[in-house]
Design an enzyme around this catalytic site. Structure first.
Site, PDB file in Angstrom:
ATOM      1  N   HIS A  18       0.771  -1.259  -0.077  1.00 14.62           N
ATOM      2  CA  HIS A  18       0.138   0.034   0.126  1.00 14.62           C
ATOM      3  C   HIS A  18       1.057   1.381  -0.060  1.00 14.62           C
ATOM      4  CE1 HIS A  18      -3.056  -2.686   2.023  1.00 14.62           C
ATOM      5  NE2 HIS A  18      -3.525  -2.304   0.832  1.00 14.62           N
ATOM      6  N   LYS A  42     -17.884  -7.675   5.609  1.00 15.49           N
ATOM      7  CA  LYS A  42     -16.531  -8.385   5.947  1.00 15.49           C
ATOM      8  C   LYS A  42     -16.426  -8.100   7.244  1.00 15.49           C
ATOM      9  CE  LYS A  42     -14.105  -7.791   1.326  1.00 15.49           C
ATOM     10  NZ  LYS A  42     -12.998  -7.142   0.727  1.00 15.49           N
ATOM     11  N   ARG A  91      -1.223  -5.788  -9.104  1.00 15.81           N
ATOM     12  CA  ARG A  91      -0.008  -6.788  -8.546  1.00 15.81           C
ATOM     13  C   ARG A  91       0.160  -7.591  -9.924  1.00 15.81           C
ATOM     14  NH1 ARG A  91      -2.114  -8.747  -2.927  1.00 15.81           N
ATOM     15  NH2 ARG A  91      -3.804  -9.152  -4.528  1.00 15.81           N
ATOM     16  N   SER A 129      -3.081  -8.184   1.924  1.00 17.00           N
ATOM     17  CA  SER A 129      -3.571  -7.835   3.148  1.00 17.00           C
ATOM     18  C   SER A 129      -4.052  -9.233   3.781  1.00 17.00           C
ATOM     19  CB  SER A 129      -4.754  -6.713   3.417  1.00 17.00           C
ATOM     20  OG  SER A 129      -3.942  -5.540   3.108  1.00 17.00           O
TER      21      SER A 129
END
Length: 160
Positions: A18, A42, A91, A129
């Site tokens: 991040h 979540k 990514r 994460s």
């Protein structure tokens, strides 16, 4: 007109991946708002307040970085903070396919908001994460994936 950009995410926890994206995006914008999205489906490992505090501490000497939490559609939050750009970190190719679909929907909902993609630096491409939370949960060495402020606050590194 100010170039305000929103970098949305859960940041649960804030990782070196991040901060790599944030640091590299900063020269592109007048203001970068780190938006911690609250998703009712979540259950985060860390509180919103803790995540906000980490980002504020990491960037305490950078006045162009703001942090806020929000609920609902990201494009609605963009309107609220007058952001014309959304920043997303990529990514892998699979990230791009997923993020492009979201960007396309956001563009249909709010044609004035552009999504900007930055690829992460190669040394951070494996940091997610979700994986870091698993390492923390099972008492592995997660400090290598986290800014010192985060690692120190969850007691992964001894304070100096």
């Amino acid at each position: 007109m100010q170039r305000i950009c929103l970098f949305p995410g859960t940041f649960d926890p804030v990782t070196l991946g991040h901060t790599d994206i944030i640091d590299r995006a900063l020269p592109l914008f007048d203001e970068l708002v780190i938006g911690i999205g609250i998703n009712s489906s979540k259950v985060p490992m860390f509180t919103v307040e803790q995540r906000v505090e980490w980002i504020r501490e990491i960037y305490k000497h950078e006045p162009r970085i703001k942090v806020a939490s929000y609920e609902g559609l990201t494009v609605n939050f963009c309107k609220e903070i007058k952001a014309r750009f959304i920043l997303r970190g990529i990514r892998y190719v699979s990230d791009f396919e997923y993020e492009k679909a979201i960007a396309d929907i956001n563009r249909k909902l709010e044609h004035e908001v552009e999504t900007i993609f930055l690829t992460c630096s190669p040394e951070y491409s494996t940091i997610a994460s979700t994986l870091v939370r698993d390492v923390i949960r099972y008492k592995g060495d997660a400090a290598q994936f986290l800014p010192d402020v985060v690692a120190n606050s969850i007691n992964l590194k001894p304070s100096i």
